[in-house]
Design a protein around this motif. Structure first.
Motif, PDB file in Angstrom:
ATOM      1  N   UNK A 189       0.927  -1.143  -0.130  1.00 50.41           N
ATOM      2  CA  UNK A 189       0.108  -0.095   0.013  1.00 50.41           C
ATOM      3  C   UNK A 189       0.946   1.346   0.160  1.00 50.41           C
ATOM      4  N   UNK A 190       1.914   1.255   0.586  1.00 48.81           N
ATOM      5  CA  UNK A 190       2.855   2.546   0.816  1.00 48.81           C
ATOM      6  C   UNK A 190       4.218   2.291   0.009  1.00 48.81           C
ATOM      7  N   UNK A 191       4.590   1.149  -0.661  1.00 47.41           N
ATOM      8  CA  UNK A 191       5.786   1.095  -0.976  1.00 47.41           C
ATOM      9  C   UNK A 191       6.490   1.888  -2.067  1.00 47.41           C
ATOM     10  N   UNK A 192       5.742   2.861  -2.459  1.00 49.77           N
ATOM     11  CA  UNK A 192       6.011   3.757  -3.369  1.00 49.77           C
ATOM     12  C   UNK A 192       6.512   5.302  -2.694  1.00 49.77           C
ATOM     13  N   UNK A 193       6.224   5.183  -1.594  1.00 49.60           N
ATOM     14  CA  UNK A 193       6.448   6.248  -0.726  1.00 49.60           C
ATOM     15  C   UNK A 193       7.451   6.068   0.362  1.00 49.60           C
ATOM     16  N   UNK A 194       7.638   5.205   0.745  1.00 45.13           N
ATOM     17  CA  UNK A 194       8.639   4.682   2.015  1.00 45.13           C
ATOM     18  C   UNK A 194       9.242   3.158   1.872  1.00 45.13           C
ATOM     19  N   UNK A 195      10.068   2.883   2.402  1.00 40.85           N
ATOM     20  CA  UNK A 195      10.571   1.496   2.453  1.00 40.85           C
ATOM     21  C   UNK A 195      10.043   0.908   3.690  1.00 40.85           C
ATOM     22  N   UNK A 196       9.891  -0.240   3.586  1.00 39.91           N
ATOM     23  CA  UNK A 196       9.176  -1.037   4.709  1.00 39.91           C
ATOM     24  C   UNK A 196      10.256  -2.320   5.018  1.00 39.91           C
ATOM     25  N   UNK A 197      10.459  -2.507   6.212  1.00 36.86           N
ATOM     26  CA  UNK A 197      11.511  -3.528   6.624  1.00 36.86           C
ATOM     27  C   UNK A 197      10.813  -4.326   7.815  1.00 36.86           C
ATOM     28  N   UNK A 198      10.987  -5.937   7.646  1.00 39.18           N
ATOM     29  CA  UNK A 198      10.818  -6.427   9.203  1.00 39.18           C
ATOM     30  C   UNK A 198      12.151  -6.806   9.639  1.00 39.18           C
ATOM     31  N   UNK A 199      12.698  -6.092  10.730  1.00 37.05           N
ATOM     32  CA  UNK A 199      13.630  -6.333  11.385  1.00 37.05           C
ATOM     33  C   UNK A 199      13.904  -7.395  12.656  1.00 37.05           C
ATOM     34  N   UNK A 200      12.760  -7.899  12.834  1.00 31.73           N
ATOM     35  CA  UNK A 200      13.016  -8.855  14.111  1.00 31.73           C
ATOM     36  C   UNK A 200      11.550  -8.899  14.705  1.00 31.73           C
ATOM     37  N   UNK A 201      11.290  -9.738  15.727  1.00 31.24           N
ATOM     38  CA  UNK A 201      10.057  -9.993  16.294  1.00 31.24           C
ATOM     39  C   UNK A 201       9.485  -8.868  16.730  1.00 31.24           C
ATOM     40  N   UNK A 202       8.238  -8.392  16.075  1.00 32.66           N
ATOM     41  CA  UNK A 202       7.603  -7.052  16.565  1.00 32.66           C
ATOM     42  C   UNK A 202       8.328  -5.904  16.105  1.00 32.66           C
ATOM     43  N   UNK A 203       9.105  -5.948  15.027  1.00 34.61           N
ATOM     44  CA  UNK A 203       9.746  -4.961  14.676  1.00 34.61           C
ATOM     45  C   UNK A 203       9.466  -4.591  13.281  1.00 34.61           C
ATOM     46  N   UNK A 204       8.488  -3.852  12.725  1.00 34.49           N
ATOM     47  CA  UNK A 204       8.152  -3.440  11.297  1.00 34.49           C
ATOM     48  C   UNK A 204       8.621  -2.028  11.275  1.00 34.49           C
ATOM     49  N   UNK A 205       9.528  -1.590  10.368  1.00 35.94           N
ATOM     50  CA  UNK A 205       9.679  -0.191  10.421  1.00 35.94           C
ATOM     51  C   UNK A 205       9.651   0.398   8.955  1.00 35.94           C
ATOM     52  N   UNK A 206       9.091   1.648   9.127  1.00 37.38           N
ATOM     53  CA  UNK A 206       9.123   2.609   7.682  1.00 37.38           C
ATOM     54  C   UNK A 206      10.192   3.374   7.757  1.00 37.38           C
ATOM     55  N   UNK A 207      10.868   3.532   6.624  1.00 36.78           N
ATOM     56  CA  UNK A 207      12.441   3.975   6.334  1.00 36.78           C
ATOM     57  C   UNK A 207      12.132   4.960   5.077  1.00 36.78           C
ATOM     58  N   UNK A 208      13.045   5.891   4.930  1.00 35.43           N
ATOM     59  CA  UNK A 208      13.155   6.797   3.818  1.00 35.43           C
ATOM     60  C   UNK A 208      13.313   5.701   2.694  1.00 35.43           C
ATOM     61  N   UNK A 209      12.525   6.072   1.530  1.00 29.79           N
ATOM     62  CA  UNK A 209      12.563   5.436   0.276  1.00 29.79           C
ATOM     63  C   UNK A 209      13.873   5.168  -0.200  1.00 29.79           C
ATOM     64  N   UNK A 210      14.464   4.049  -0.390  1.00 28.75           N
ATOM     65  CA  UNK A 210      15.642   3.635  -1.185  1.00 28.75           C
ATOM     66  C   UNK A 210      16.672   3.434  -0.073  1.00 28.75           C
ATOM     67  N   UNK A 211      16.537   3.524   1.136  1.00 29.44           N
ATOM     68  CA  UNK A 211      17.613   3.415   2.291  1.00 29.44           C
ATOM     69  C   UNK A 211      17.346   2.041   3.066  1.00 29.44           C
ATOM     70  N   UNK A 212      18.589   1.239   2.945  1.00 29.46           N
ATOM     71  CA  UNK A 212      18.528   0.082   3.409  1.00 29.46           C
ATOM     72  C   UNK A 212      19.952  -0.125   4.062  1.00 29.46           C
ATOM     73  N   UNK A 213      20.443  -1.473   4.682  1.00 29.57           N
ATOM     74  CA  UNK A 213      21.623  -1.549   5.058  1.00 29.57           C
ATOM     75  C   UNK A 213      22.749  -1.693   3.890  1.00 29.57           C
ATOM     76  N   UNK A 214      22.458  -2.092   2.668  1.00 32.12           N
ATOM     77  CA  UNK A 214      23.306  -2.000   1.654  1.00 32.12           C
ATOM     78  C   UNK A 214      23.883  -0.541   1.398  1.00 32.12           C
ATOM     79  N   UNK A 215      22.798   0.351   1.426  1.00 28.49           N
ATOM     80  CA  UNK A 215      23.304   1.697   1.074  1.00 28.49           C
ATOM     81  C   UNK A 215      24.202   2.402   2.061  1.00 28.49           C
TER      82      UNK A 215
END
Length: 291
Positions: A189-215
């Protein structure tokens, strides 16, 4: 000319033994569920393996979803003084100097729009937010479940307080949807606006679009003078997938999420069974193992 046991040549010290060879110049490790055991410590065996690879000329860098304020006490306890990629790639931190080198913030207007789109599908979400900066607080909104009460956090009654200062990311929880389902809906629903990651149990995060551990890791690698082709990476959660795609070799822990295992080059023992050390020791002995 004397050549007996009392001669200078017989008593001269031997040249130092060269350090063992190691096929990578950079070892990137996630923190929770990867480098840290369940009790938030690093085993002696893993410490020694990392020391051996650094003696062989490689650099070790920690790459974590935790923001700097939730990471630096761990790095201090470990005696870690190098660069650390924090906040899912948003922050580059110099642990030895206790200095934040770079930081990327979340567009709060876009994040608000993204949340509106997600909640239109899921209903109300519980929120928390990580404020930018070396001392940025994590603000916990009504209904958000804190899974580690030892981490520093500030509870707020009015969710509007979370949007009053620059943020690195927003955490979302749903009363019924599990983490994987919530992350899927949020991306759809929002993947064109922000990045969404599941980082652990109970941890779903909204991040700046295009930002991730690789960058974040690529930025740190440039500072260290190394490339993706020089890098072996270790991780355990879906937020490590971009890091695995960037690095030459990605190693998932036995306790890793199935999504990460599916894209890993190899799977090692768990974080509690010295999985990092198992791989590093093998490589130091010149045994490449799985490819």
């Amino acid at each position: 000319m004397s050549t007996g046991p009392d001669s200078a040549s017989a008593t001269a010290p031997l040249p130092p033994t060269p350090p063992p060879s190691f096929p990578y110049r950079l070892v990137a490790t996630d923190l929770d569920g990867t480098l840290l055991r369940a009790d938030d410590t690093v085993s002696v065996r893993t410490r020694e393996a990392l020391a051996a690879v650094t003696a062989a000329g490689a650099a070790h860098i920690i790459v974590t979803g935790r923001a700097v304020p939730w990471t630096r006490h761990i790095l201090d306890d470990l005696g870690y003084e190098g660069l650390a990629v924090c906040g899912q790639g948003a922050q580059l931190y110099h642990a030895g100097e206790h200095r934040l080198l770079t930081s990327v913030t979340l567009d709060r207007q876009l994040a608000g729009l993204a949340l509106s789109k997600i909640e239109a599908e899921t209903g109300p979400l519980a929120l928390a937010a990580s404020r930018d900066g070396l001392d940025g607080e994590v603000l916990i909104g009504p209904g958000y479940r804190v899974l580690d009460d030892e981490l520093p956090a500030v509870f707020v009654d009015d969710p509007a307080e979370m949007w009053a200062a620059p943020l690195n990311k927003v955490y979302i929880q749903h009363p019924e949807l599990d983490d994987d389902a919530l992350a899927r809906v949020a991306r759809a629903t929002a993947g064109t606006l922000v990045d969404v990651v599941m980082a652990g149990a109970g941890v779903v995060e909204i991040l700046p679009l295009g930002l991730n551990k690789a960058t974040g890791l690529s930025l740190a690698a440039r500072r260290l003078g190394v490339t993706a082709a020089d890098t072996i990476a270790f991780g355990d959660m879906p937020n490590d997938i971009p890091m695995f795609a960037w690095a030459r070799h990605g190693v998932a822990m036995a306790n890793a999420h199935e999504e990460l295992k599916a894209v890993a080059d190899e799977i090692t023992a768990s974080n509690c069974d010295d999985g990092i050390a198992v791989v590093l020791e093998r490589l130091l002995l010149g045994r490449p193992g799985p490819v």
